[in-house]
Design an enzyme around this catalytic site. Structure first.
Site, PDB file in Angstrom:
ATOM      1  N   ARG A   1       0.866  -1.181   0.000  1.00 28.12           N
ATOM      2  CA  ARG A   1       0.000   0.000   0.000  1.00 28.12           C
ATOM      3  C   ARG A   1       0.899   1.227   0.000  1.00 28.12           C
ATOM      4  O   ARG A   1       2.116   1.107   0.143  1.00 28.12           O
ATOM      5  CB  ARG A   1      -1.035  -0.007   1.149  1.00 28.12           C
ATOM      6  CG  ARG A   1      -0.678  -0.651   2.459  1.00 28.12           C
ATOM      7  CD  ARG A   1       0.418   0.024   3.230  1.00 28.12           C
ATOM      8  NE  ARG A   1       0.181   1.454   3.360  1.00 28.12           N
ATOM      9  CZ  ARG A   1       1.102   2.355   3.620  1.00 28.12           C
ATOM     10  NH1 ARG A   1       2.374   1.982   3.773  1.00 28.12           N
ATOM     11  NH2 ARG A   1       0.826   3.625   3.719  1.00 28.12           N
ATOM     12  N   GLY A   2       0.255   2.404  -0.116  1.00 29.68           N
ATOM     13  CA  GLY A   2       1.047   3.630  -0.276  1.00 29.68           C
ATOM     14  C   GLY A   2       1.180   3.889  -1.772  1.00 29.68           C
ATOM     15  O   GLY A   2       1.568   2.976  -2.525  1.00 29.68           O
TER      16      GLY A   2
ATOM     17  N   ASP B   1      -1.973  10.671  -2.179  1.00 31.78           N
ATOM     18  CA  ASP B   1      -2.336   9.640  -3.164  1.00 31.78           C
ATOM     19  C   ASP B   1      -2.648  10.237  -4.527  1.00 31.78           C
ATOM     20  O   ASP B   1      -2.535   9.572  -5.549  1.00 31.78           O
ATOM     21  CB  ASP B   1      -3.537   8.836  -2.676  1.00 31.78           C
ATOM     22  CG  ASP B   1      -3.110   7.982  -1.510  1.00 31.78           C
ATOM     23  OD1 ASP B   1      -3.090   8.494  -0.377  1.00 31.78           O
ATOM     24  OD2 ASP B   1      -2.739   6.822  -1.749  1.00 31.78           O
TER      25      ASP B   1
HETATM   26  O1  MRU Z   1      -4.534   3.119   2.108  1.00 31.78           O
HETATM   27  P1  MRU Z   1      -3.053   3.355   1.991  1.00 31.78           P
HETATM   28  O2  MRU Z   1      -2.278   2.815   3.149  1.00 31.78           O
HETATM   29  O3  MRU Z   1      -2.523   2.896   0.661  1.00 31.78           O
HETATM   30  O4  MRU Z   1      -2.910   4.928   2.032  1.00 31.78           O
HETATM   31  C1  MRU Z   1      -1.624   5.485   1.990  1.00 31.78           C
HETATM   32  C2  MRU Z   1      -1.623   6.958   2.104  1.00 31.78           C
HETATM   33  O5  MRU Z   1      -2.632   7.605   2.231  1.00 31.78           O
HETATM   34  C3  MRU Z   1      -0.265   7.625   1.991  1.00 31.78           C
HETATM   35  O6  MRU Z   1      -0.222   8.767   2.771  1.00 31.78           O
HETATM   36  C4  MRU Z   1      -0.038   8.016   0.516  1.00 31.78           C
HETATM   37  O7  MRU Z   1      -0.245   6.917  -0.320  1.00 31.78           O
HETATM   38  C5  MRU Z   1       1.329   8.546   0.290  1.00 31.78           C
HETATM   39  S1  MRU Z   1       2.549   7.306   0.437  1.00 31.78           S
HETATM   40  C6  MRU Z   1       4.060   7.965   0.027  1.00 31.78           C
END
Ligand code: MRU
Length: 345
Positions: free
Chosen positions: A46-47, A237
């Site tokens: 994720r991220g 995102d």
């Molecule tokens: O649901 P996730 O864990 O994928 O969400 C991640 C985030 O909101 C992060 O802050 C974003 O992807 C930036 S990661 C460098």
């Protein structure tokens, strides 16, 4: 220990299972686009940037898997692989950015043998991986200049090495400031409901001995009102063409609080996360995840049975609350449509 969120090993992609960190540290292996798509959907990885890199490898794996089939089925199989990956999660634009880039590579070599295509796609995935680390290091050093020695930095969710190919975006800024010799301490929001802050950000910082204090999400306002937060740095995102920022649910709340307390609110943002095709935040697709995540954690549910549940996974912080976007090309203060257009011209 260096965190290798994803790695290529003996012809397969390995990814740390981020659902079970920090209790268990283990890698899963992936050998097709469908398997990688499932890894993204189920949050093994994720991220935003990490999702993009994983998807690029998903395409390369699919080409490798399809090598044994006839030419016409190779084309069809590849298209299906792209579609399956594109449907894994909706909000992080890095997924679609990486798929578009891989598609371009595929089209540019489509007259070559399937073996050549597979090799080129793997090389392109490796490039996207290496580039992500270079970008994070560049934006990290720009962002580090914004933090004073001794700064107490609040972050939300996990925008660290685990959310990227390495170094991180928001945590990359913090890492770069520490590498530059500054004493930085981190306040990690727990980040309900998936607990990326408590499980992942806290773990990364503890591994590196960067001082970190965990708070629940509803404590941020109190900490700010007591003068215990000097800056907020988060990841994103997707950033719309007008500078509105989609990030983990709860980010908007933190941004409003930061403005109330005159605390700078910085967004670490690789250019691949800016979506110039989307005019404003209200058009960014927001993923709604399963109600079970809000009912409790894993198998333990504490919410009253029968209650209705909402679980939007991201929110939108309007550009006017963003002090600056920290990109690999430099810091964009008070981002707006004109400044973002200039960034890409
Ligand atoms: O649901 P996730 O864990 O994928 O969400 C991640 C985030 O909101 C992060 O802050 C974003 O992807 C930036 S990661 C460098």
């Amino acid at each position: 220990m260096k965190v290798e969120t994803l790695r290529w090993s003996d012809g397969v992609l390995e990814m740390i299972d981020q659902r079970i960190l920090p209790a268990t540290f283990m890698y899963f292996q992936y050998d097709s686009a469908a398997a990688v798509a499932e890894g993204i959907r189920s949050m093994v990885v994720r991220g935003a940037p990490a999702i993009g890199v994983a998807a690029a490898y998903g395409v390369a794996l699919e080409a490798q898997r399809l090598l044994a089939v006839a030419d016409e089925s190779f084309q069809r199989g590849m298209n299906e692989g792209f579609n399956t990956l594109a449907q894994s999660r909706p909000t992080a634009v890095n997924l679609f950015w990486a798929l578009a880039r891989m598609k371009q590579v595929w089209k540019s070599v489509s007259s070559e043998s399937n073996m050549q295509v597979a090799m080129r796609l793997l090389a392109a995935a490796h490039e996207i991986f290496a580039e992500d680390i270079r970008i994070n290091r560049a934006l990290g050093s720009h962002g580090a200049e914004l933090l004073r020695d001794g700064a107490r930095v609040l972050t939300h969710c996990n925008a660290g090495a685990l959310a990227t190919a390495g170094h991180g975006t928001a945590l990359g800024v913090i890492r770069s400031a520490v590498e530059a010799g500054k004493k930085i301490s981190v306040i990690a929001d727990e980040t309900r409901p998936f607990l990326q802050g408590a499980r992942l950000t806290a773990w990364e910082m503890v591994q590196e001995k960067i001082p970190v204090t965990l708070i629940t999400d509803n404590m941020a306002g109190f900490m700010m009102s007591r003068g215990e937060v000097d800056a907020v740095v988060v990841g994103t995102d997707r950033v719309a063409a007008n500078g509105d920022v989609a990030n983990k649910i709860g980010t908007y709340m933190v941004a409003v609080l930061a403005q109330r307390h005159h605390i700078p609110f910085y967004v670490a943002c690789p250019l691949s996360t800016i979506d110039m095709a989307i005019a404003s935040g209200k058009d960014i697709p927001i993923e709604e995840r399963h109600a079970d995540e809000v009912k409790g954690f894993r198998d333990f549910h504490w919410a009253a049975q029968g209650v209705q549940i909402r679980n939007p996974s991201f929110d939108i912080t309007p550009a006017e609350l963003v002090t600056a976007l920290i990109t690999e090309k430099g810091v964009i203060h008070q981002p707006d449509a004109r400044k973002l257009r200039a960034l890409f011209s």
